[in-house]
Motif scaffolding. Structure first.
Motif, PDB file in Angstrom:
ATOM      1  N   GLY A  58       1.053   0.078   4.222  1.00 16.80           N
ATOM      2  CA  GLY A  58      -0.090   1.058   4.657  1.00 16.80           C
ATOM      3  C   GLY A  58      -0.888   1.576   3.622  1.00 16.80           C
ATOM      4  N   GLY A  59      -1.146   0.745   2.712  1.00 18.73           N
ATOM      5  CA  GLY A  59      -2.044   1.274   1.417  1.00 18.73           C
ATOM      6  C   GLY A  59      -1.441   2.021   0.416  1.00 18.73           C
ATOM      7  N   ARG A  60       0.065   1.959   0.390  1.00 18.12           N
ATOM      8  CA  ARG A  60       1.009   2.607  -0.659  1.00 18.12           C
ATOM      9  C   ARG A  60       1.833   1.522  -1.236  1.00 18.12           C
ATOM     10  N   LEU A  61       2.410   2.074  -2.325  1.00 17.14           N
ATOM     11  CA  LEU A  61       3.365   1.197  -3.064  1.00 17.14           C
ATOM     12  C   LEU A  61       4.726   1.625  -2.964  1.00 17.14           C
ATOM     13  N   LEU A  62       5.606   1.289  -2.212  1.00 14.75           N
ATOM     14  CA  LEU A  62       6.796   1.776  -2.145  1.00 14.75           C
ATOM     15  C   LEU A  62       8.187   1.115  -2.897  1.00 14.75           C
ATOM     16  N   ALA A  63       9.066   1.614  -3.433  1.00 17.78           N
ATOM     17  CA  ALA A  63      10.301   1.146  -3.939  1.00 17.78           C
ATOM     18  C   ALA A  63      11.310   1.184  -3.085  1.00 17.78           C
TER      19      ALA A  63
END
Length: 72
Positions: A58-63
Motif C-alpha cells: 500500500g505505498g509503504r515499506l514494511l519489515a
C-alpha cells in the motif's frame, strides 16, 4: 504518510565503530539474514539465517519478522 518513492529504495546500516553504509533494495520482498540465499547477508550470531524481509504494501515499506529467535 507520503507515498513510497520506488525509484530508489535503500537500507542504511550503521556498522560497529559508527561507519554508515547504504544498501540499495532492487526488489521487494528483500530478505535480510545470515544465510547464503538472502539479499543482504549480515555475519552476526544475533541474526537468523532468514531474519526479516522488507515488503511493499500500500505505498509503504514494511519489515516482517521471518521467525527469528530474537525478533525483529
Amino acid at each position: 504518510m507520503p507515498p513510497l518513492d520506488t525509484r530508489r529504495l535503500e537500507v542504511r546500516l550503521v556498522l560497529p565503530g559508527g561507519e554508515e553504509r547504504a544498501v540499495a533494495i532492487g526488489t521487494a520482498p528483500f530478505v535480510v539474514g545470515r544465510g547464503r540465499d538472502v539479499d543482504l547477508r549480515l555475519d552476526d550470531a544475533a541474526v537468523s539465517r532468514r531474519h526479516l524481509e522488507l515488503v511493499r504494501e500500500g505505498g509503504r515499506l514494511l519489515a516482517r519478522d521471518l521467525g527469528s529467535a530474537v525478533g525483529t
